[in-house]
Design an enzyme around this catalytic site. Sequence first.
Site, PDB file in Angstrom:
ATOM      1  N   ASP A   9      30.184   5.381  17.027  1.00  0.00           N
ATOM      2  CA  ASP A   9      29.185   5.269  15.985  1.00  0.00           C
ATOM      3  C   ASP A   9      29.682   6.097  14.802  1.00  0.00           C
ATOM      4  O   ASP A   9      30.491   7.012  14.963  1.00  0.00           O
ATOM      5  CB  ASP A   9      27.852   5.801  16.515  1.00  0.00           C
ATOM      6  N   ALA A  10      29.190   5.791  13.610  1.00  0.00           N
ATOM      7  CA  ALA A  10      29.690   6.476  12.417  1.00  0.00           C
ATOM      8  C   ALA A  10      28.801   7.634  11.985  1.00  0.00           C
ATOM      9  O   ALA A  10      29.182   8.803  12.045  1.00  0.00           O
ATOM     10  CB  ALA A  10      29.847   5.470  11.275  1.00  0.00           C
ATOM     11  N   TYR A  11      27.584   7.300  11.550  1.00  0.00           N
ATOM     12  CA  TYR A  11      26.721   8.287  10.897  1.00  0.00           C
ATOM     13  C   TYR A  11      26.073   9.224  11.916  1.00  0.00           C
ATOM     14  O   TYR A  11      25.364   8.784  12.814  1.00  0.00           O
ATOM     15  CB  TYR A  11      25.664   7.570  10.060  1.00  0.00           C
ATOM     16  N   ARG A  45      17.063  10.838   7.529  1.00  0.00           N
ATOM     17  CA  ARG A  45      17.729  10.246   8.686  1.00  0.00           C
ATOM     18  C   ARG A  45      16.722   9.549   9.604  1.00  0.00           C
ATOM     19  O   ARG A  45      16.981   8.447  10.103  1.00  0.00           O
ATOM     20  CB  ARG A  45      18.485  11.326   9.449  1.00  0.00           C
ATOM     21  N   SER A 122      29.196   0.330  13.684  1.00  0.00           N
ATOM     22  CA  SER A 122      28.138   1.011  12.949  1.00  0.00           C
ATOM     23  C   SER A 122      27.140   0.053  12.333  1.00  0.00           C
ATOM     24  O   SER A 122      27.467  -1.085  11.988  1.00  0.00           O
ATOM     25  CB  SER A 122      28.768   1.857  11.838  1.00  0.00           C
ATOM     26  N   ASN A 123      25.925   0.585  12.139  1.00  0.00           N
ATOM     27  CA  ASN A 123      24.923  -0.109  11.338  1.00  0.00           C
ATOM     28  C   ASN A 123      25.298  -0.161   9.863  1.00  0.00           C
ATOM     29  O   ASN A 123      24.726  -0.934   9.098  1.00  0.00           O
ATOM     30  CB  ASN A 123      23.566   0.615  11.459  1.00  0.00           C
TER      31      ASN A 123
END
Length: 229
Positions: A9-11, A45, A122-123
């Site tokens: 995942d990224a964030y 977030r 990622s989203n």
Amino acid sequence: MPITTCIFDAYGTLFDVAAAARNAASEPGREAFAEHWSKIAEYWRLKQLQYTWLRAVMDKHTDFWQVTQDGLDWALEAEGLEGDTGLRERLLQLYWELEAYPEVPAMLAALKSAGLNTAILSNGSPEMLAGAVQSAGIGDVLDDVLSVESVGIFKPAKVVYDLVGQRFGCRPDEVLFVSSNGWDASAAAGYGFTTAWVNRKGEPVDRLPAKPATMLSDLTGIPALAQSA
């Protein structure tokens, strides 16, 4: 089956999502914002994630940049700062320049040295992810950056996790999936990936049908985990 592919995942996992608000708070002239930055980062977030889930349920997809803006607008209003358009623009600009966590470059380099595939799932929109990867300087240790925009629905929809096998030709049990979101790691475990939850805040495990196989406080141990899984 040995792990051949490590997906991140990224964030919040590779990129520090609080960095935009934290860095803005340190800039000259933002003393008033500095009193609110941590709460705004938290709200931002939370709403960003909630809006992805709600849009998926309502079948009202938009890209991650829109929900990022929507989440920020809610957070600013909640703290009484909705009228500061300059602050809003600065925070959004900084979101394209998020910092990677300190251990990320060496961790990814170790995975590549071991001959493993590495990628982001990622989203985030492709443009946002490209900006973050470039800002963090990790493009040379990633084989690909996969975005939900290719399927038009946010995680944890099954078709998002399908993208990994389609790209790398691997079985789910060959994948180590790493996320800082407990719900994401749990959903990926239910899908069939070996999962690691990077639980930086020491939160309880989500009460969901599947659970992450491993819980870590940061990403340092991922190369060893990939070799031993």
